[in-house]
Structures are given as C-alpha cells and as structure tokens.
Design an enzyme around this catalytic site. Sequence first.
Site, PDB file in Angstrom:
ATOM      1  N   SER A   8       2.094   1.166  -7.560  1.00  0.00           N
ATOM      2  CA  SER A   8       2.973   0.134  -8.117  1.00  0.00           C
ATOM      3  C   SER A   8       2.284  -0.755  -9.152  1.00  0.00           C
ATOM      4  O   SER A   8       2.958  -1.422  -9.927  1.00  0.00           O
ATOM      5  CB  SER A   8       3.564  -0.729  -7.002  1.00  0.00           C
ATOM      6  OG  SER A   8       2.596  -1.604  -6.501  1.00  0.00           O
TER       7      SER A   8
ATOM      8  N   LYS B 174       0.393  -7.863  -6.520  1.00  0.00           N
ATOM      9  CA  LYS B 174       1.492  -7.981  -7.488  1.00  0.00           C
ATOM     10  C   LYS B 174       1.119  -8.959  -8.585  1.00  0.00           C
ATOM     11  O   LYS B 174       0.211  -9.775  -8.427  1.00  0.00           O
ATOM     12  CB  LYS B 174       2.771  -8.481  -6.789  1.00  0.00           C
ATOM     13  CG  LYS B 174       3.294  -7.580  -5.696  1.00  0.00           C
ATOM     14  CD  LYS B 174       3.956  -6.341  -6.228  1.00  0.00           C
ATOM     15  CE  LYS B 174       4.204  -5.333  -5.129  1.00  0.00           C
ATOM     16  NZ  LYS B 174       4.528  -4.008  -5.625  1.00  0.00           N
TER      17      LYS B 174
END
Lengths: 175, 165
Positions: free
Chosen positions: A56, A98
């Site tokens: 990701s 993230k």
Amino acid sequence: MSAQTETTSPPRHGWLRVMAIGRNPRNTVVRILILVAGCFVVFKFIMLPLRVTGISMEPTYKDRSINFLNRLAYLTHEPRRGDVVSIRYAGPHVVLMKRIVGLPGETIEFIHGIVFINGSPLAEPYKKNPSDWTLPPEVIGPDEYFVVGDNRDMPAHDHVFGRVERARILGKVLL
Amino acid sequence: MKIFWRLVLCAAVISLSVWLWTVFFPAPEKVIRHRLAKLAEDVSFDSDQGSLSRLAGGESVAGFFSTNVEITINVPGQEQATFASRAEITQAALGAREKIKSLSVKFPDADVTLAPDKLSAVADVTVDAAVSGERDAIVQELKISFQKTEDGWLITRLETVRPLR
C-alpha cells in the site's frame, strides 16, 4: 647509600587479546554494558525498527523493506501534511504505515485520483502511479488526520485509509 | 559481612515468595492474557493436522465463549459475520478448517482493563492472522469483553474495531 635504578615496565599483552578485549578488560566490559543499555533504550522506546509488509505504500516503501519509527518526532510539533506515520492498533507491535494528506478541520475529497483539500487540488509528488479514486467530501474532525497509502492504482476498497485519531499516531517514519 | 549475607538471603526469600504468590494466585489480567494466548493456539490449525484433531480443535474454541455471546466481525472486503451461540462458533471453526489449509493466529498486543468490581474486563487486542494461500496477513483490532464465571473468564462480546474511519 645505594639508589635503586630498577624500573617496572607495564605488562605486555598479545595483540589478539588487545584487539578482542582491549588493554583494560574492566573498561571494555563497562563500555559494552553502556552500549547494550543504550541500544536497548533507543531501539525499544525511541527509534523502533519496522519491517514493511504489503504494497500500500509502494513505490515509496517496498514490501519487506526495513525502516525505523521516530517516536520523538511529534514532541515539539504536531504531525504535518506529507509525513509518513505509524498508526497503532491495540499496541505498538503491529502498526499501519500511511501518509498524512488531511489535517484537522479540513474537508477532503478525491476526484479521479486527485486529492482536494478544502476544494483545492493537492500536489502529491510521491504518488507515481495513476489513480481513478472518486470519493465524496469528508470533514476531518478536530483531533483527527486523514491518512492514505501512496499506492493508489489499486482499487479503493482493497486499500486501508481514512480518518485517524491523533492518539493512534505513534510517530514519524524515519527514512 | 554476616549481615550482608543475611540481607541477601532475606531478599532472595522475599523474591521467591512474591514469585510463588504470582504463580499460584495470578492477577486477573495475567489469567486473561493466558486465556487469549490459548485461544489463539486453539483457533490456529495446520495442514498436517489429522481430521480428529481438527475436529477437537474446532470444538474446543467454543469453550472460550459464554453461552449468550455476541460476536460481530468486519473484515475489509468481506461481509460482516455475526455469531450468537457456542454452536455457531463451533460450526464456523469447523467450516474454516474445511475451507482453509492452515491458519496461524497471533495476538501480538493485548491491553487488558479490569472493571472495578473485578468480575468483568475488556481486552483491546491486535489479531494477526496468516491464512494459507493469502499473500498478506489479516490484521485487525478486536475489543473483547470478558466475564468471570464459575468456569473461569469467558468471552461475552467480541467486535472488530476500525483504527481508520
């Protein structure tokens, strides 16, 4: 009267012994103990080692790469847009990695892969792959940040992203 | 010197007593953590396991839960799953053993908070599950409520928590 002229020379150690434990073994042991204690404190509480799993955050962070989490990064200031942060689940052993794109109080929206903050497009040089995400506007709460991965050419439903409470942000990824 | 050795002996006896006390009368938090570790062990299974041990493992999972349990699990990309009885849990555990070759479940973080009455507790747990054939592990946060009963600490409620909303 006779004067003693005999002098005592320091004991000579073998070079192998000097290389291995130094001229003074006691000092060497103290140095090793300080080094071990220092490493323990640094890598347990300040600079936590991380192993990235998943895609990701590609291409910025490759799957199975090694990094460090700086837990002191936000002692003097709050997280900033563009920071890559670690987000905890129930504890610090497994975390999400993230990037912060939205700050508290802002309105965020995705239109054909472009992030809009309060209606203005956000420049994201770290995002290398094209994306077609379109998501409705969302208001970020006063104690929340909006985080998302860099790899947005994967479908949005396969990607973990969204608003996160400040208390869940453990620190900033170092490299 | 005699006094020094007496003090050392005293400290050793006190330490041993404290350790023995914690072994024979463990704190509820420790008991719950141990129970969670055992649950992770029983939920996990290997492809080498025979059908009988798989059956036994599937049935033992239900013993961790109370009869009126409420379970709600939301895994991203999957439909919400709910279970409300031990029979449903056993069925799900056996079903998983038939569908999947192997499953390895770990709880790397478990934060247990005991209620003031010491008869109930809530554990915030990270679950890290590796399923055979899947590239990435499934990582979720769970909120698990425990109740102290005659049969020990049983799970009365289990739900997934989303760190990102």
